[in-house]
Design a protein around this motif. Sequence first.
Motif, PDB file in Angstrom:
ATOM      1  N   LEU A 102       0.853  -1.190   0.000  1.00 34.20           N
ATOM      2  CA  LEU A 102       0.000   0.000   0.000  1.00 34.20           C
ATOM      3  C   LEU A 102       0.889   1.240   0.000  1.00 34.20           C
ATOM      4  O   LEU A 102       1.589   1.514   0.980  1.00 34.20           O
ATOM      5  CB  LEU A 102      -0.909   0.013   1.227  1.00 34.20           C
ATOM      6  N   ARG A 103       0.880   1.988  -1.075  1.00 36.99           N
ATOM      7  CA  ARG A 103       1.727   3.165  -1.181  1.00 36.99           C
ATOM      8  C   ARG A 103       0.864   4.409  -1.269  1.00 36.99           C
ATOM      9  O   ARG A 103       0.213   4.663  -2.283  1.00 36.99           O
ATOM     10  CB  ARG A 103       2.654   3.049  -2.386  1.00 36.99           C
ATOM     11  N   LEU A 104       0.864   5.174  -0.198  1.00 36.76           N
ATOM     12  CA  LEU A 104       0.105   6.413  -0.113  1.00 36.76           C
ATOM     13  C   LEU A 104       1.031   7.496   0.424  1.00 36.76           C
ATOM     14  O   LEU A 104       2.060   7.205   1.037  1.00 36.76           O
ATOM     15  CB  LEU A 104      -1.099   6.252   0.822  1.00 36.76           C
ATOM     16  N   GLY A 105       0.657   8.751   0.233  1.00 42.49           N
ATOM     17  CA  GLY A 105       1.496   9.838   0.731  1.00 42.49           C
ATOM     18  C   GLY A 105       2.835   9.842   0.040  1.00 42.49           C
ATOM     19  O   GLY A 105       2.922   9.899  -1.189  1.00 42.49           O
ATOM     20  N   ARG A 106       3.883   9.770   0.813  1.00 44.66           N
ATOM     21  CA  ARG A 106       5.238   9.653   0.250  1.00 44.66           C
ATOM     22  C   ARG A 106       5.476   8.191  -0.097  1.00 44.66           C
ATOM     23  O   ARG A 106       5.671   7.356   0.773  1.00 44.66           O
ATOM     24  CB  ARG A 106       6.269  10.172   1.259  1.00 44.66           C
ATOM     25  N   LYS A 107       5.450   7.903  -1.385  1.00 43.05           N
ATOM     26  CA  LYS A 107       5.355   6.523  -1.860  1.00 43.05           C
ATOM     27  C   LYS A 107       6.551   5.658  -1.465  1.00 43.05           C
ATOM     28  O   LYS A 107       6.445   4.436  -1.436  1.00 43.05           O
ATOM     29  CB  LYS A 107       5.200   6.515  -3.393  1.00 43.05           C
ATOM     30  N   GLU A 108       7.688   6.269  -1.160  1.00 45.06           N
ATOM     31  CA  GLU A 108       8.854   5.468  -0.799  1.00 45.06           C
ATOM     32  C   GLU A 108       8.791   4.969   0.637  1.00 45.06           C
ATOM     33  O   GLU A 108       9.610   4.138   1.046  1.00 45.06           O
ATOM     34  CB  GLU A 108      10.147   6.269  -1.028  1.00 45.06           C
ATOM     35  N   PHE A 109       7.835   5.473   1.420  1.00 38.18           N
ATOM     36  CA  PHE A 109       7.713   5.082   2.821  1.00 38.18           C
ATOM     37  C   PHE A 109       6.465   4.243   3.049  1.00 38.18           C
ATOM     38  O   PHE A 109       5.434   4.455   2.401  1.00 38.18           O
ATOM     39  CB  PHE A 109       7.656   6.316   3.720  1.00 38.18           C
ATOM     40  N   GLU A 110       6.559   3.309   3.987  1.00 35.93           N
ATOM     41  CA  GLU A 110       5.388   2.529   4.371  1.00 35.93           C
ATOM     42  C   GLU A 110       4.449   3.387   5.214  1.00 35.93           C
ATOM     43  O   GLU A 110       4.832   4.435   5.736  1.00 35.93           O
ATOM     44  CB  GLU A 110       5.827   1.277   5.143  1.00 35.93           C
ATOM     45  N   LEU A 111       3.209   2.916   5.365  1.00 36.04           N
ATOM     46  CA  LEU A 111       2.191   3.714   6.041  1.00 36.04           C
ATOM     47  C   LEU A 111       2.613   4.080   7.459  1.00 36.04           C
ATOM     48  O   LEU A 111       2.442   5.224   7.900  1.00 36.04           O
ATOM     49  CB  LEU A 111       0.865   2.951   6.083  1.00 36.04           C
ATOM     50  N   THR A 112       3.149   3.114   8.202  1.00 36.39           N
ATOM     51  CA  THR A 112       3.479   3.341   9.603  1.00 36.39           C
ATOM     52  C   THR A 112       4.740   4.163   9.784  1.00 36.39           C
ATOM     53  O   THR A 112       5.120   4.480  10.916  1.00 36.39           O
ATOM     54  CB  THR A 112       3.633   2.003  10.339  1.00 36.39           C
ATOM     55  N   GLN A 113       5.412   4.504   8.683  1.00 35.33           N
ATOM     56  CA  GLN A 113       6.620   5.322   8.762  1.00 35.33           C
ATOM     57  C   GLN A 113       6.347   6.792   8.494  1.00 35.33           C
ATOM     58  O   GLN A 113       7.265   7.613   8.600  1.00 35.33           O
ATOM     59  CB  GLN A 113       7.662   4.810   7.747  1.00 35.33           C
ATOM     60  N   GLN A 114       5.105   7.143   8.150  1.00 36.30           N
ATOM     61  CA  GLN A 114       4.870   8.531   7.750  1.00 36.30           C
ATOM     62  C   GLN A 114       3.582   9.131   8.291  1.00 36.30           C
ATOM     63  O   GLN A 114       3.543  10.335   8.588  1.00 36.30           O
ATOM     64  CB  GLN A 114       4.862   8.637   6.225  1.00 36.30           C
TER      65      GLN A 114
END
Length: 593
Positions: free
Chosen positions: A176-188
Amino acid sequence: MRTEPALCELIASFTTSAGEQPVTIRVASFNMGRGVPTSSEDIRRWLRPDTRPSLYAVTVQECKYEPVLGASDCEGDWLRLLSLSLGPEYERLSSISMRDIRLAVYVLRELAHEVSQIETAHKATGLGGVVGNKGAVASSLHLRNSSLCFVGAHLAARPERLAERNANFADILEGLRLGRKEFELTQQFHHVFWAGDLNYRVELPFEEAISAAETVQLPGGGAKIVGLAKLLESDQLRRERGAGNAFQGFVEPPLTFAPTYKCEVGVFPRVYADKRGQAPSFTDRVLYHSLARCEHELAVLSYEAEPTVTLSDHTPVSATFELRLRAHQRLPSIPKVEPLHKPRSPLSTRQAAAAAASTHEPCQLCITELTVELLNVPPPSAEGALCCSRARWEGVGAIQLTYSGSFLEAAGESIVVHETGTEIADEIAHQMVETDAAVTEAVTEATLATPRRIVEAVLHPLVHDLAHLREQHLLILVRQGKTLVGGGALPLANLCSPRLASFECTVTLRGKPTAVLRGRGQAFEERPGAAMSRWPMASVPPALAPAVLPAAVLERMREGAADVDAVDKDVKVDSNCTEDDVDAVKQCAVWEI
């Protein structure tokens, strides 16, 4: 015209709002078992719109039935019924479906203008990782300054497929890539809410589990507490979370209701059915995850099931949270900066200091004394080790870090250098030649897990406001060569201080820790025309100061005993120092090692 997401986030973070009140969020999940919702009454009893939560995230699984009232498809009919149940006070922000898994997010109309950056995504984990009967759908948004993400999931069924469920979780988090696509959800995202039919089971004999589940259905008393404790002790999800095998870092609200599966359809009070001797289980769950130093913003108000809704063999669940929205900041002064698309050219220490002085750039974020410790790094295979050239082994010690965040002028990078340089690389290459075999696991783990020292990094915030920076997280992506080690989020609250502050940041990949970053950092501002304070001098990087200052002067500055104005006099004892050198150290707002 589409606006750059990072710019939207930055502008939204400066919006002022008076008299802010906490908002309530209700996250709800229901495996409908292909049952047909004939009226909105069941949905109202489950979602309770009369309590007027500010935001709804509603996910359903196995939502497949023949539409009624002329709807073109099941998805359209379900959204119509959901909107009708919530009433005209609510506006739908997003909806997404992947086969029979659906997610819809609603907000009170009076708050709709406070929402921005809405995105959706999906990840299939069914047969071959492409069939959408299992997997997850997700939607993310920003509510004022708070970034939220909602995940609706349906994981692998059957009690014995525990490892597959854990793998589903990792695949979804990675996919699942949302927001800043290089980061996982729980990292951003500040807060991630994960709900659905997670299919984790209670590992008890059927009759024993039935007896315990029936006591939990009682109004209250000691028997209910004992029965619930017995079920939860054998709950797979609790065990796997505790062991770090899945949902590490997630929290589940206190669970007090009876198992939600498997029940007889259309029967109330709920009666558990015997499906191949499977124990009644808490398959339907709601969990949440918060970034470091954001945990205090979220409070659980309730976590409950609604057993009066009997159209499925599952019982619907919901959790209600109170969210204290992140503080709004006044619009700070924005320093003169280069265009976002134009990267900074490398500057020497003196050039950078001079540039900072000439453009009156007031804010710096400095990271120094950083080490990277890799965790649980698997050794290479025998074939892979034999094929490695010495150059590749030398690359084992090189790790690249990329720093990003909406508050930064541009992304920053730095390179990690192994403590022992190429000595271990030489040893590995020699061992490969002498033994003509794979490197042993012990040597490999010693090489990869030894903490590595990193060159200091200087980052340039876009805004001149330490109060704003205290609310931010620095996102860090770690790579070893072309291999992604993982990502992490470093809260800046402790770094906005008069002296260098120590920090520790865990890096994760697919939901599991892969590295630990440790170091010191500082965010500080120099207002044009104001005298520089003493504290930047007390935190001169070790790699820079000895080349410029005598050891005695450096020690005095580290102890805070030397004023900036005294440096001119004290430094004259060193004939190798020029006036430019002294000025560079006195500026000390930009470090380049």
